[in-house]
Enzyme design. Structure first.
Site, PDB file in Angstrom:
ATOM      1  N   ARG A 168      11.921  -6.372   5.688  1.00  0.00           N
ATOM      2  CA  ARG A 168      11.859  -4.936   5.374  1.00  0.00           C
ATOM      3  C   ARG A 168      12.756  -4.132   6.304  1.00  0.00           C
ATOM      4  O   ARG A 168      12.812  -4.373   7.510  1.00  0.00           O
ATOM      5  CB  ARG A 168      10.417  -4.433   5.514  1.00  0.00           C
ATOM      6  CG  ARG A 168      10.315  -2.915   5.324  1.00  0.00           C
ATOM      7  CD  ARG A 168       8.904  -2.436   5.158  1.00  0.00           C
ATOM      8  NE  ARG A 168       8.038  -2.766   6.279  1.00  0.00           N
ATOM      9  CZ  ARG A 168       6.749  -2.470   6.323  1.00  0.00           C
ATOM     10  NH1 ARG A 168       6.171  -1.855   5.317  1.00  0.00           N
ATOM     11  NH2 ARG A 168       6.028  -2.809   7.367  1.00  0.00           N
ATOM     12  N   LYS A 211       0.835  -1.205   0.000  1.00  0.00           N
ATOM     13  CA  LYS A 211       0.000   0.000   0.000  1.00  0.00           C
ATOM     14  C   LYS A 211       0.867   1.251   0.000  1.00  0.00           C
ATOM     15  O   LYS A 211       0.654   2.171  -0.778  1.00  0.00           O
ATOM     16  CB  LYS A 211      -0.932   0.015   1.232  1.00  0.00           C
ATOM     17  CG  LYS A 211      -1.862  -1.190   1.329  1.00  0.00           C
ATOM     18  CD  LYS A 211      -2.785  -1.114   2.531  1.00  0.00           C
ATOM     19  CE  LYS A 211      -2.075  -1.143   3.868  1.00  0.00           C
ATOM     20  NZ  LYS A 211      -1.366  -2.428   4.143  1.00  0.00           N
ATOM     21  N   ARG A 258      11.301  -1.832  11.543  1.00  0.00           N
ATOM     22  CA  ARG A 258      10.159  -1.335  12.307  1.00  0.00           C
ATOM     23  C   ARG A 258       9.885  -2.289  13.458  1.00  0.00           C
ATOM     24  O   ARG A 258       9.985  -3.503  13.302  1.00  0.00           O
ATOM     25  CB  ARG A 258       8.917  -1.269  11.394  1.00  0.00           C
ATOM     26  CG  ARG A 258       8.643   0.114  10.857  1.00  0.00           C
ATOM     27  CD  ARG A 258       7.582   0.156   9.797  1.00  0.00           C
ATOM     28  NE  ARG A 258       6.286  -0.429  10.156  1.00  0.00           N
ATOM     29  CZ  ARG A 258       5.211  -0.374   9.367  1.00  0.00           C
ATOM     30  NH1 ARG A 258       5.268   0.236   8.203  1.00  0.00           N
ATOM     31  NH2 ARG A 258       4.082  -0.926   9.741  1.00  0.00           N
ATOM     32  N   ARG A 270      -0.411  -9.049  13.340  1.00  0.00           N
ATOM     33  CA  ARG A 270      -0.974  -8.060  12.400  1.00  0.00           C
ATOM     34  C   ARG A 270      -1.792  -8.751  11.316  1.00  0.00           C
ATOM     35  O   ARG A 270      -2.849  -8.266  10.918  1.00  0.00           O
ATOM     36  CB  ARG A 270       0.151  -7.228  11.776  1.00  0.00           C
ATOM     37  CG  ARG A 270       0.766  -6.248  12.768  1.00  0.00           C
ATOM     38  CD  ARG A 270       2.104  -5.736  12.287  1.00  0.00           C
ATOM     39  NE  ARG A 270       2.021  -4.973  11.065  1.00  0.00           N
ATOM     40  CZ  ARG A 270       3.064  -4.740  10.257  1.00  0.00           C
ATOM     41  NH1 ARG A 270       4.260  -5.209  10.567  1.00  0.00           N
ATOM     42  NH2 ARG A 270       2.908  -4.022   9.171  1.00  0.00           N
ATOM     43  N   ARG A 294      -9.799   0.634   8.353  1.00  0.00           N
ATOM     44  CA  ARG A 294      -9.331  -0.701   8.704  1.00  0.00           C
ATOM     45  C   ARG A 294     -10.384  -1.495   9.451  1.00  0.00           C
ATOM     46  O   ARG A 294     -10.140  -2.636   9.820  1.00  0.00           O
ATOM     47  CB  ARG A 294      -8.118  -0.543   9.615  1.00  0.00           C
ATOM     48  CG  ARG A 294      -6.809  -0.976   8.998  1.00  0.00           C
ATOM     49  CD  ARG A 294      -5.753  -0.688  10.043  1.00  0.00           C
ATOM     50  NE  ARG A 294      -4.553  -1.387   9.824  1.00  0.00           N
ATOM     51  CZ  ARG A 294      -3.501  -0.880   9.193  1.00  0.00           C
ATOM     52  NH1 ARG A 294      -3.551   0.315   8.664  1.00  0.00           N
ATOM     53  NH2 ARG A 294      -2.406  -1.583   9.076  1.00  0.00           N
TER      54      ARG A 294
HETATM   55  P1  AP5 Z   1       4.847  -1.617   1.848  1.00  0.00           P
HETATM   56  O1  AP5 Z   1       4.555  -0.780   0.661  1.00  0.00           O
HETATM   57  O2  AP5 Z   1       5.571  -0.986   2.989  1.00  0.00           O
HETATM   58  O3  AP5 Z   1       3.511  -2.373   2.331  1.00  0.00           O
HETATM   59  P2  AP5 Z   1       2.287  -1.808   3.162  1.00  0.00           P
HETATM   60  O4  AP5 Z   1       1.071  -2.514   2.631  1.00  0.00           O
HETATM   61  O5  AP5 Z   1       2.276  -0.333   3.182  1.00  0.00           O
HETATM   62  O6  AP5 Z   1       2.699  -2.439   4.562  1.00  0.00           O
HETATM   63  P3  AP5 Z   1       2.699  -1.803   6.009  1.00  0.00           P
HETATM   64  O7  AP5 Z   1       3.400  -2.803   6.873  1.00  0.00           O
HETATM   65  O8  AP5 Z   1       3.240  -0.418   6.041  1.00  0.00           O
HETATM   66  O9  AP5 Z   1       1.172  -1.806   6.252  1.00  0.00           O
HETATM   67  P4  AP5 Z   1       0.411  -1.917   7.541  1.00  0.00           P
HETATM   68  O10 AP5 Z   1      -0.946  -1.742   7.012  1.00  0.00           O
HETATM   69  O11 AP5 Z   1       0.602  -3.114   8.392  1.00  0.00           O
HETATM   70  O12 AP5 Z   1       1.100  -0.802   8.428  1.00  0.00           O
HETATM   71  P5  AP5 Z   1       0.647   0.665   8.807  1.00  0.00           P
HETATM   72  O13 AP5 Z   1       1.846   1.488   8.873  1.00  0.00           O
HETATM   73  O14 AP5 Z   1      -0.509   1.098   7.973  1.00  0.00           O
HETATM   74  O15 AP5 Z   1       5.668  -2.909   1.342  1.00  0.00           O
HETATM   75  C1  AP5 Z   1       6.127  -3.879   2.263  1.00  0.00           C
HETATM   76  C2  AP5 Z   1       7.486  -4.433   1.775  1.00  0.00           C
HETATM   77  O16 AP5 Z   1       7.284  -5.131   0.543  1.00  0.00           O
HETATM   78  C3  AP5 Z   1       8.551  -3.347   1.486  1.00  0.00           C
HETATM   79  O17 AP5 Z   1       9.813  -3.828   1.821  1.00  0.00           O
HETATM   80  C4  AP5 Z   1       8.425  -3.128  -0.043  1.00  0.00           C
HETATM   81  O18 AP5 Z   1       9.644  -2.678  -0.587  1.00  0.00           O
HETATM   82  C5  AP5 Z   1       8.047  -4.531  -0.515  1.00  0.00           C
HETATM   83  N1  AP5 Z   1       7.183  -4.536  -1.700  1.00  0.00           N
HETATM   84  C6  AP5 Z   1       6.107  -3.725  -1.934  1.00  0.00           C
HETATM   85  N2  AP5 Z   1       5.528  -4.032  -3.127  1.00  0.00           N
HETATM   86  C7  AP5 Z   1       6.251  -5.094  -3.620  1.00  0.00           C
HETATM   87  C8  AP5 Z   1       6.148  -5.882  -4.827  1.00  0.00           C
HETATM   88  N3  AP5 Z   1       5.180  -5.673  -5.728  1.00  0.00           N
HETATM   89  N4  AP5 Z   1       7.048  -6.884  -5.002  1.00  0.00           N
HETATM   90  C9  AP5 Z   1       8.030  -7.135  -4.082  1.00  0.00           C
HETATM   91  N5  AP5 Z   1       8.187  -6.401  -2.939  1.00  0.00           N
HETATM   92  C10 AP5 Z   1       7.298  -5.402  -2.720  1.00  0.00           C
HETATM   93  O19 AP5 Z   1       0.045   0.433  10.276  1.00  0.00           O
HETATM   94  C11 AP5 Z   1       0.884   0.116  11.367  1.00  0.00           C
HETATM   95  C12 AP5 Z   1       0.050   0.080  12.641  1.00  0.00           C
HETATM   96  O20 AP5 Z   1      -0.570   1.370  12.867  1.00  0.00           O
HETATM   97  C13 AP5 Z   1      -1.130  -0.896  12.662  1.00  0.00           C
HETATM   98  O21 AP5 Z   1      -0.716  -2.217  13.006  1.00  0.00           O
HETATM   99  C14 AP5 Z   1      -2.017  -0.256  13.728  1.00  0.00           C
HETATM  100  O22 AP5 Z   1      -1.523  -0.506  15.037  1.00  0.00           O
HETATM  101  C15 AP5 Z   1      -1.861   1.231  13.450  1.00  0.00           C
HETATM  102  N6  AP5 Z   1      -2.860   1.734  12.487  1.00  0.00           N
HETATM  103  C16 AP5 Z   1      -2.615   2.245  11.252  1.00  0.00           C
HETATM  104  N7  AP5 Z   1      -3.760   2.595  10.640  1.00  0.00           N
HETATM  105  C17 AP5 Z   1      -4.756   2.273  11.501  1.00  0.00           C
HETATM  106  C18 AP5 Z   1      -6.177   2.368  11.417  1.00  0.00           C
HETATM  107  N8  AP5 Z   1      -6.804   2.847  10.324  1.00  0.00           N
HETATM  108  N9  AP5 Z   1      -6.897   1.949  12.484  1.00  0.00           N
HETATM  109  C19 AP5 Z   1      -6.299   1.489  13.586  1.00  0.00           C
HETATM  110  N10 AP5 Z   1      -4.971   1.345  13.735  1.00  0.00           N
HETATM  111  C20 AP5 Z   1      -4.189   1.748  12.683  1.00  0.00           C
END
Ligand code: AP5
Length: 207
Positions: free
Chosen positions: A122, A13, A152, A163, A88
């Site tokens: 990552r 994402k 992270r 997660r 979410r």
């Molecule tokens: P990346 O692009 O970083 O993936 P992502 O989907 O953004 O993953 P995140 O871990 O950031 O998502 P998340 O939803 O768990 O975390 P968030 O920060 O939102 O890619 C991942 C890896 O894969 C990278 O190394 C990249 O280079 C690689 N990659 C990408 N595309 C690729 C491809 N096509 N091929 C190969 N490799 C690839 O949330 C963190 C925490 O915040 C949550 O757990 C929660 O506690 C809180 N939080 C956030 N939003 C909310 C909400 N709305 N409600 C409640 N709590 C929330």
């Protein structure tokens, strides 16, 4: 254009949101990044959410919505935005839907074993947030800005498992929710990053 990027942790994402924001001139709004900035700055909100995030649990809906509602009310969001990591839960989707009309929800689909590999390997730049993967890059500094790379706290294997379970229980129901509203656009997120990007542009009708 108002777009939601849906998908499990590690689906890509953030990777796609950065590209889309640049290409389409939209604001990239990541709730994870907003919370991490609060933690880094040791704000009261940051202290409140750190334990939940480190455990891979969701921040309560009302707290998250307050943050998002404030941000999307800012002037720069008037031209459109990409929501990365929000909504979410069904409740978050309802709160958003009461106030905003979305153009599309892009659902980035990737299998669990691929997600584990992506997240556990990552590394992110402490300064600019650029993502790396240990299987492609073994250095310990950012090639863009030279700052250190770190893992992270929520990318350790035990937390990644939590997660993914939280995603299945609380976020995956949004797929049916948005399909029923005619907004869902699924994309195969296991492809090369460039191919995923091209597919999303095609789905948005801007290729
Ligand atoms: P990346 O692009 O970083 O993936 P992502 O989907 O953004 O993953 P995140 O871990 O950031 O998502 P998340 O939803 O768990 O975390 P968030 O920060 O939102 O890619 C991942 C890896 O894969 C990278 O190394 C990249 O280079 C690689 N990659 C990408 N595309 C690729 C491809 N096509 N091929 C190969 N490799 C690839 O949330 C963190 C925490 O915040 C949550 O757990 C929660 O506690 C809180 N939080 C956030 N939003 C909310 C909400 N709305 N409600 C409640 N709590 C929330």
């Amino acid at each position: 254009m108002k777009i939601v990027l849906l998908g499990p942790p590690g689906a890509g994402k953030g990777t796609q949101a950065v590209r889309l924001a640049q290409k389409l001139g939209l604001v990239h709004l990541s709730t994870g990044d907003l919370f991490r900035a609060h933690i880094k700055n040791q704000t009261p909100l940051g202290r409140k959410v750190k334990g939940l995030m480190d455990a891979g649990q969701l921040v309560p809906d009302d707290v998250t919505w307050q943050l998002v509602a404030q941000r999307i009310a800012e002037d720069d969001c008037a031209g459109g935005y990409i929501l990365d990591g929000f909504p979410r839960t069904i409740r978050q989707a309802e709160l958003l839907g009461e106030q905003e009309t979305l153009d599309a929800v892009i659902d980035i689909e990737v299998d669990g074993d691929v997600l584990m590999h992506r997240l556990c390997g990552r590394r992110v730049c402490v300064a600019c947030g650029a993502p790396y993967h240990t299987s492609h890059y073994t250095g310990d500094t950012c090639t863009r800005c030279g700052a250190a790379l770190m893992q992270r706290d929520d990318d350790r294997p035990e937390t990644v498992k939590s997660r993914l379970a939280v995603y299945e229980a609380q976020t995956a129901p949004l797929i049916a929710y948005y399909r029923e509203r005619g907004l869902l656009r699924p994309v195969d997120g296991a492809q090369e990053t460039e191919n995923v990007f091209a597919e999303i542009l095609r789905l948005l009708g801007v290729a």
